[in-house]
Design a protein around this motif. Structure first.
Motif, PDB file in Angstrom:
ATOM      1  N   SER A 129       0.820  -1.208   0.000  1.00 26.79           N
ATOM      2  CA  SER A 129       0.000   0.000   0.000  1.00 26.79           C
ATOM      3  C   SER A 129       0.855   1.260   0.000  1.00 26.79           C
ATOM      4  CB  SER A 129      -0.925   0.003   1.223  1.00 26.79           C
ATOM      5  OG  SER A 129      -0.184  -0.026   2.428  1.00 26.79           O
ATOM      6  N   ILE A 130       2.007   1.202   0.634  1.00 27.81           N
ATOM      7  CA  ILE A 130       2.888   2.371   0.663  1.00 27.81           C
ATOM      8  C   ILE A 130       3.474   2.640  -0.717  1.00 27.81           C
ATOM      9  CG2 ILE A 130       5.187   3.098   1.446  1.00 27.81           C
ATOM     10  CD1 ILE A 130       4.407   2.171   4.234  1.00 27.81           C
ATOM     11  N   ARG A 131       3.961   1.610  -1.382  1.00 27.20           N
ATOM     12  CA  ARG A 131       4.545   1.817  -2.710  1.00 27.20           C
ATOM     13  C   ARG A 131       3.517   2.304  -3.720  1.00 27.20           C
ATOM     14  NH1 ARG A 131       8.769  -3.270  -3.463  1.00 27.20           N
ATOM     15  NH2 ARG A 131      10.476  -2.364  -2.254  1.00 27.20           N
ATOM     16  N   ALA A 132       2.251   1.980  -3.511  1.00 27.64           N
ATOM     17  CA  ALA A 132       1.199   2.456  -4.409  1.00 27.64           C
ATOM     18  C   ALA A 132       1.026   3.966  -4.327  1.00 27.64           C
ATOM     19  CB  ALA A 132      -0.125   1.764  -4.080  1.00 27.64           C
ATOM     20  N   SER A 133       1.533   4.588  -3.261  1.00 27.20           N
ATOM     21  CA  SER A 133       1.409   6.033  -3.069  1.00 27.20           C
ATOM     22  C   SER A 133       2.680   6.781  -3.445  1.00 27.20           C
ATOM     23  CB  SER A 133       1.053   6.336  -1.601  1.00 27.20           C
ATOM     24  OG  SER A 133      -0.173   5.754  -1.240  1.00 27.20           O
ATOM     25  N   ILE A 134       3.664   6.061  -4.008  1.00 29.22           N
ATOM     26  CA  ILE A 134       4.964   6.650  -4.327  1.00 29.22           C
ATOM     27  C   ILE A 134       5.247   6.507  -5.816  1.00 29.22           C
ATOM     28  CG2 ILE A 134       7.452   6.532  -3.903  1.00 29.22           C
ATOM     29  CD1 ILE A 134       6.816   5.296  -1.191  1.00 29.22           C
ATOM     30  N   ALA A 135       5.771   7.560  -6.419  1.00 30.57           N
ATOM     31  CA  ALA A 135       6.304   7.494  -7.781  1.00 30.57           C
ATOM     32  C   ALA A 135       7.775   7.869  -7.718  1.00 30.57           C
ATOM     33  CB  ALA A 135       5.556   8.440  -8.711  1.00 30.57           C
ATOM     34  N   ALA A 136       8.611   7.115  -8.399  1.00 30.89           N
ATOM     35  CA  ALA A 136      10.053   7.358  -8.337  1.00 30.89           C
ATOM     36  C   ALA A 136      10.682   7.173  -9.705  1.00 30.89           C
ATOM     37  CB  ALA A 136      10.713   6.422  -7.326  1.00 30.89           C
ATOM     38  N   ALA A 137      11.697   7.965  -9.969  1.00 35.00           N
ATOM     39  CA  ALA A 137      12.506   7.804 -11.183  1.00 35.00           C
ATOM     40  C   ALA A 137      13.961   8.003 -10.800  1.00 35.00           C
ATOM     41  CB  ALA A 137      12.095   8.815 -12.247  1.00 35.00           C
ATOM     42  N   PHE A 138      14.769   6.978 -11.056  1.00 28.08           N
ATOM     43  CA  PHE A 138      16.199   7.044 -10.787  1.00 28.08           C
ATOM     44  C   PHE A 138      16.915   7.161 -12.121  1.00 28.08           C
ATOM     45  CE2 PHE A 138      14.470   5.556  -6.904  1.00 28.08           C
ATOM     46  CZ  PHE A 138      15.319   6.037  -5.915  1.00 28.08           C
ATOM     47  N   GLY A 139      17.120   8.389 -12.522  1.00 29.25           N
ATOM     48  CA  GLY A 139      17.643   8.649 -13.850  1.00 29.25           C
ATOM     49  C   GLY A 139      16.660   8.125 -14.891  1.00 29.25           C
ATOM     50  N   THR A 140      17.184   7.524 -15.936  1.00 30.94           N
ATOM     51  CA  THR A 140      16.333   6.964 -16.995  1.00 30.94           C
ATOM     52  C   THR A 140      16.351   5.445 -16.965  1.00 30.94           C
ATOM     53  OG1 THR A 140      18.165   7.086 -18.572  1.00 30.94           O
ATOM     54  CG2 THR A 140      16.703   8.989 -18.446  1.00 30.94           C
ATOM     55  N   SER A 141      16.743   4.873 -15.818  1.00 31.97           N
ATOM     56  CA  SER A 141      16.899   3.417 -15.739  1.00 31.97           C
ATOM     57  C   SER A 141      15.577   2.675 -15.870  1.00 31.97           C
ATOM     58  CB  SER A 141      17.572   3.040 -14.412  1.00 31.97           C
ATOM     59  OG  SER A 141      16.787   3.469 -13.310  1.00 31.97           O
ATOM     60  N   GLY A 142      14.460   3.348 -15.602  1.00 32.71           N
ATOM     61  CA  GLY A 142      13.170   2.679 -15.704  1.00 32.71           C
ATOM     62  C   GLY A 142      12.585   2.647 -17.096  1.00 32.71           C
ATOM     63  N   LEU A 143      13.260   3.240 -18.052  1.00 32.10           N
ATOM     64  CA  LEU A 143      12.762   3.255 -19.432  1.00 32.10           C
ATOM     65  C   LEU A 143      13.258   2.030 -20.194  1.00 32.10           C
ATOM     66  CD1 LEU A 143      13.445   7.006 -20.303  1.00 32.10           C
ATOM     67  CD2 LEU A 143      11.329   5.995 -19.414  1.00 32.10           C
ATOM     68  N   ASP A 144      12.424   1.545 -21.109  1.00 25.79           N
ATOM     69  CA  ASP A 144      12.810   0.443 -21.983  1.00 25.79           C
ATOM     70  C   ASP A 144      13.307   1.032 -23.292  1.00 25.79           C
ATOM     71  OD1 ASP A 144      12.938  -1.698 -23.806  1.00 25.79           O
ATOM     72  OD2 ASP A 144      11.373  -2.796 -22.727  1.00 25.79           O
ATOM     73  N   PRO A 145      14.587   0.894 -23.604  1.00 26.01           N
ATOM     74  CA  PRO A 145      15.133   1.535 -24.813  1.00 26.01           C
ATOM     75  C   PRO A 145      14.560   0.985 -26.108  1.00 26.01           C
ATOM     76  CG  PRO A 145      16.754   0.036 -23.837  1.00 26.01           C
ATOM     77  CD  PRO A 145      15.628   0.141 -22.862  1.00 26.01           C
TER      78      PRO A 145
END
Length: 341
Positions: free
Chosen positions: A96-112
């Motif tokens: 439930s906690i992670r559902a309330s959080i948005a995070a981006a660590f550089g562009t590592s979460g993107l699919d090239p």
């Protein structure tokens, strides 16, 4: 100059009362430390972040910024100490906690390999946006971040600045209570930086989201409500940008009079403070608030001045003075003040 004052690095540890409702801090970190092998990346960090704040975590590479941000968005666990999110311990309430959080660590979460639009669509799907809203949300995000014309371009082919905008767009497909951004502000041009800042400001203003943004350049922290300065894994201070500047010293008026024979005495009499005269005739006055003092000087002496300038402490001044007095804390795990899990 007198020694620089350092306000406490710890935030409030108590809940805030809003009307009849008690509101816990969005993030409450108490004496947290994180060890990797024999070295401590973070040591004894305590602070509280409230709803609707924008916090800049300022420090050089290796200061512990990414480690701290991973802890406060429940992607990692502290070796010692505790982190509460929205008034609850993270581990028993992780889903439930992670559902309330948005995070981006550089562009590592993107699919090239995916296109720009496909990357956003995937994040929309994972965020649980209802099916009948998904296309509209995707188009709105693409337009808001200037990515619509590149929607069919593979992510690997767009510019670094566009990839950072895409990472932020993906983070904001829903409305989080806590937004954590690491490495998105650094190394982008002024236009992309302004886009990122405007998007974060807009979300904080409209939804009371708490945003935490890592920065390496003090100038990039000016727009934030508070600045946390990290050095060698220690939290040196957490204060407003203006509060940090006041730690350096007062504003200074630099005044060039047309005829300096009586100017210093007259200025001292009007302002009620000491006026220093440099060898070249330049007058220097230290004041608490430069603009007010400047208005006072111009009102009484404008006809007698050839130039006047306000020199104000900057965040870069404050940051340099803070970190120059810091001590390294990459301490072997068995050394003083042992901390063990």
């Amino acid at each position: 100059m007198a020694p620089m004052r350092r306000p406490s690095a710890a935030g409030s540890a108590t809940t805030q009362s809003r009307g009849r409702r008690e509101v816990a801090p969005v993030v409450q970190a108490q004496s947290i430390g994180r060890r990797f092998g024999p070295l401590w990346a973070l040591r004894d960090v305590t602070f509280a972040l409230e709803e609707g704040e924008t916090i800049a975590v300022l420090g050089e590479p290796g200061s512990g910024k990414t480690t701290l941000l991973r802890l406060i968005c429940a992607l990692d666990r502290p070796t010692v100490g505790s982190v509460e999110l929205f008034g609850r311990r993270a581990r028993p309430n992780l889903g439930s906690i992670r559902a309330s959080i948005a995070a981006a660590f550089g562009t590592s979460g993107l699919d090239p390999l995916l296109t720009v639009a496909e990357n956003i669509s995937l994040r929309i799907l994972l965020s649980g946006v209802p099916a009948h809203h998904r296309t509209g949300v995707m188009v709105e995000r693409l337009r808001a971040f200037g990515l619509y014309d590149a929607k069919d371009v593979p992510c690997r082919l767009i510019s670094p600045g566009m990839r950072r905008r895409l990472a932020l767009a993906c983070s904001l497909v829903a409305t989080p209570r806590l937004l954590v951004l690491d490495g998105l502000v650094d190394a982008v041009d002024a236009s992309d930086k302004a886009t990122l800042e405007e998007a974060v400001r807009g979300m904080v203003s409209s939804s009371r989201t708490t945003a935490v943004v890592s920065v390496s350049d003090p100038a990039d922290a000016e727009w934030c409500s508070r600045v946390a300065v990290l050095s060698h894994g220690r939290l040196l201070v957490l204060d407003t940008p203006e509060g940090l500047k006041r730690m350096v010293g007062p504003d200074t008026l630099l005044i060039r009079p047309i005829d300096d024979r009586l100017a210093a005495a007259r200025l001292a009499d009007r302002l009620g403070i000491r006026v220093e005269r440099e060898a070249d005739g330049l007058l220097k006055v230290e004041v608490e608030h430069g603009p007010d003092a400047l208005a006072d000087v111009l009102q009484g002496f404008a006809a007698h001045l050839s130039a006047v300038h306000i020199r104000r402490p900057t965040l870069a001044d404050a940051y340099q003075r803070l970190v120059s007095g810091g001590e390294g804390v990459a301490i072997a795990a068995g050394d003083e003040a042992k901390q063990s899990s």
